[in-house]
Design a protein around this motif. Structure first.
Motif, PDB file in Angstrom:
ATOM      1  N   GLU A   1     -76.597  33.542 -62.685  1.00 58.50           N
ATOM      2  CA  GLU A   1     -75.286  33.723 -63.523  1.00 58.50           C
ATOM      3  C   GLU A   1     -75.430  33.149 -64.770  1.00 58.50           C
ATOM      4  N   ARG A   2     -74.389  33.547 -65.752  1.00 64.01           N
ATOM      5  CA  ARG A   2     -74.376  32.801 -67.011  1.00 64.01           C
ATOM      6  C   ARG A   2     -73.466  31.589 -66.506  1.00 64.01           C
ATOM      7  N   ARG A   3     -73.483  30.780 -67.316  1.00 61.28           N
ATOM      8  CA  ARG A   3     -72.641  29.562 -67.177  1.00 61.28           C
ATOM      9  C   ARG A   3     -71.097  29.609 -67.398  1.00 61.28           C
ATOM     10  N   PRO A   4     -70.450  28.860 -66.650  1.00 60.92           N
ATOM     11  CA  PRO A   4     -68.933  29.160 -66.934  1.00 60.92           C
ATOM     12  C   PRO A   4     -68.684  28.126 -68.201  1.00 60.92           C
ATOM     13  N   ALA A   5     -67.557  28.577 -69.074  1.00 66.80           N
ATOM     14  CA  ALA A   5     -67.451  27.838 -70.315  1.00 66.80           C
ATOM     15  C   ALA A   5     -67.275  26.367 -69.930  1.00 66.80           C
ATOM     16  N   PHE A   6     -66.300  26.113 -69.018  1.00 66.32           N
ATOM     17  CA  PHE A   6     -65.714  24.946 -68.614  1.00 66.32           C
ATOM     18  C   PHE A   6     -66.845  24.352 -67.768  1.00 66.32           C
ATOM     19  N   SER A   7     -67.921  23.885 -68.226  1.00 65.23           N
ATOM     20  CA  SER A   7     -68.914  23.368 -67.345  1.00 65.23           C
ATOM     21  C   SER A   7     -68.982  21.737 -67.714  1.00 65.23           C
ATOM     22  N   HIS A   8     -69.647  21.160 -66.630  1.00 65.28           N
ATOM     23  CA  HIS A   8     -69.915  19.640 -67.326  1.00 65.28           C
ATOM     24  C   HIS A   8     -71.302  19.250 -66.364  1.00 65.28           C
TER      25      HIS A   8
END
Ligand SMILES: NC(=O)C1=CN([C@@H]2O[C@H](COP(=O)(O)OP(=O)(O)OC[C@H]3O[C@@H](n4cnc5c(N)ncnc54)[C@H](O)[C@@H]3O)[C@@H](O)[C@H]2O)[C@H](O)CC1
Ligand SMILES: [K+]
Length: 527
Positions: free
Chosen positions: A238-245
């Motif tokens: 899956e594409r990575r969520p924008a709000f990732s850390h």
């Protein structure tokens, strides 16, 4: 795409003909035409074609191919190596069609050796339809001599129908004598021999021809082995969520290393980061901690033992046990070495872990001392043996392992409940429920120290990111091979390092993701 054994193929043939109602002659017509198409694709413009046909259905395919090639203007000659009275019904039908069309047909006999040799010497193309999946035992005369004659002739193009004549469909062995083909057109589904030495080499480039046998039939019939490619697996990422850390993508613990083998855990750790893990900690003997830390500044490190210790010791197990469940996946083994008390060390560690754990290298050699070590492990286990490690795990010889790769991988997975990655050309990933995935990516350039450490880190990384084992393991295997291919393209086959594989993980994934997943993969890379 499913991978089948001879008996599975025969059953799928039967179901197609008897249950579905597609006549066997239609299947043979489509199969033979696919062979002719491949010849035309490789040899444009008319040229001299010698078709060698047996009296079974494999021969029938060749007779259909002969008709299509003659029709297209190729100077086509057919040799029956067998007995007219032993023709299968369908093969006889197409033999008679060739004769009605006045296509030159001859029946080989001992006194025809010189004539056949002339035919081979003059041929631009030989179609090998002597034997297919119906071969039983070693090839008998006169087939054996004819195959040897072809192999000794400098035929520019040999195209095999279904499988190279003389190979064992299920284990890839040469049954006395086997055809060396430039290309093989196999029908409906690839056979195991296309992924097992030496048949895989003898088959040359392989094309899977869709001859109308529904893929769905294999799903109903318990065929549990499939070959997939990176485009297939890339869809699962899956594409990575924008709000990732960095904590969003898991934390891997790599346990290994000793003096003189500090690179192995370092490589596995770097590979885990490059494969997408958010955090990676490398647990090593304190004496090599600084050199490992210096290799990839992004990794965290844990040192065990005293300052000068550069080997693991049994008393490091409790400090490790206290930490192991701080991680989302573990990789134990790269550069670990053997040490006094290592069997109990591993048993204690495995009984404590809750996160999935990859066992590689010396962790597998320790496990080989007592497979029951896994009995106390509640966590999912992934074993990544190369053939030598597999031989030690099962107390077998390496040639025996290589001769029975699918069965052995399946046996170990079922026996241990672990996911088994039997490495090598066409790495097999076997799950405890019997499912198997054959990997077709990779290159001989990856036969280099450290390549396995990289794969271990990639598997642990996929798991740490939250992928199910069903995807995490075969995806890592496929991407590992793709990264090696990209590195070899940009460098040279002999000069690729394990660090190059690591460096090209991302590029390989981007390439794979950009390739539309094929609906029905009808070709797979040459050997
Ligand atoms: N997969 C499909 O959907 C289709 C496959 N087709 C082709 O059919 C062959 C299998 O045909 P079969 O008649 O079962 O066997 P073979 O032609 O491979 O050979 C059997 C034939 O050979 C003789 N023989 C057996 N063992 C030996 C030996 N050790 N030495 C010498 N001769 C041997 C035996 O007498 C038999 O007569 C499959 O591979 C495909 O090519 C269909 O045509 C299309 C659909
Ligand atoms: K053949």
């Amino acid at each position: 795409m499913y991978v089948v054994k001879a008996q599975e193929m025969r059953e799928l043939d039967r179901q197609t003909i008897e249950d579905l109602g597609i006549p066997s002659t239609v299947l043979m017509e489509v199969a033979g035409r696919a062979v002719a198409q491949e010849v035309k694709r490789r040899r444009r413009g008319s040229c001299k074609v010698t078709v060698l046909a047996g009296h079974g259905n494999n021969g029938g395919d060749g007779l259909v191919a002969a008709r299509h090639l003659a029709e297209a203007g190729y100077d086509t000659h057919v040799w029956l190596v067998g007995k007219v009275e032993r023709f299968s019904d369908d093969a006889r039908r197409f033999w008679e069609v060739c004769q009605r069309l006045s296509i030159p047909t001859r029946v080989f006999s001992e006194d025809q050796q010189e004539a056949l040799q002339r035919s081979l010497d003059e041929a631009d193309v030989v179609v090998d339809s002597l034997l297919g999946i119906g071969l039983s035992g070693n090839v008998r005369p006169p087939m054996k001599e004819v195959i040897r004659m072809v192999n000794r002739s400098a035929v520019p193009l040999v195209v095999a129908a279904d499988v190279p004549s003389g190979v064992n469909t299920d284990n890839g062995a040469v049954m006395g004598e086997a055809m060396r083909a430039h290309c093989t057109v196999t029908f409906a589904f690839p056979k195991w021999c296309h992924y097992l030495a030496p048949a895989a080499e003898l088959a040359g480039d392989c094309v899977v021809a869709d001859i109308g046998i529904p893929q769905s039939l294999a799903a109903q019939y318990p065929v549990a082995s499939r070959v997939t490619d990176m485009a297939h697996w890339a869809q699962h990422v899956e594409r990575r969520p924008a709000f990732s850390h960095k904590g969003s993508f898991g934390h891997v613990l790599v346990v290994g290393g000793k003096g003189g083998m500090s690179g192995a855990p370092a490589l596995a750790s770097r590979a885990a980061l490059k494969a997408g893990a958010g955090l990676v900690t490398t647990a090593v003997p304190r004496g090599i901690q600084s050199v490992v830390a210096g290799y990839t500044p992004e990794t965290l490190t844990l040192g065990f033992g005293k300052g000068s210790d550069d080997r693991w010791t049994a008393d490091s197990v409790m400090p490790l046990v206290e930490r192991v469940n701080d991680y989302d996946s573990l990789a134990i083994g790269p550069g670990l070495g053997r040490f006094h008390g290592d069997v109990e060390w591993l048993r204690t560690l495995l009984s404590a872990v809750e996160s999935p754990v990859v066992l590689d290298a010396d962790a597998l050699n320790i496990l080989a001392a007592d497979l029951r070590l896994l009995d106390d492990c509640q966590a999912p286990v992934i074993l990544t043996p190369h053939p030598g490690e597999m031989a030690r795990l099962l107390q077998r010889e390496v040639p025996d392992v290589e001769r029975h790769r699918p069965e052995i991988a399946r046996e170990l997975a079922r026996e241990t409940g672990a996911v088994v990655v039997l490495k090598g050309r066409f790495t097999i990933t076997a799950f405890p429920d019997g499912r198997q995935f054959v990997n077709t990516t990779g290159t001989p350039a990856m036969a280099k120290a450290g390549s396995g450490d990289v794969l271990t880190g990639m598997i642990a990384a996929n798991i740490a990111q939250g992928m199910s084992l069903d995807v995490a393991v075969p995806l890592a295997v496929s991407l590992h091979g793709c990264a090696g291919e990209v590195a070899a393209e940009r460098d040279s086959e002999f000069s690729v390092l394990a660090t190059d594989i690591v460096d090209h993980i991302g590029t390989a994934f981007s390439v794979a993701r950009s390739n539309e997943p094929p609906g029905f993969t009808d070709t797979f890379p040459g050997k």
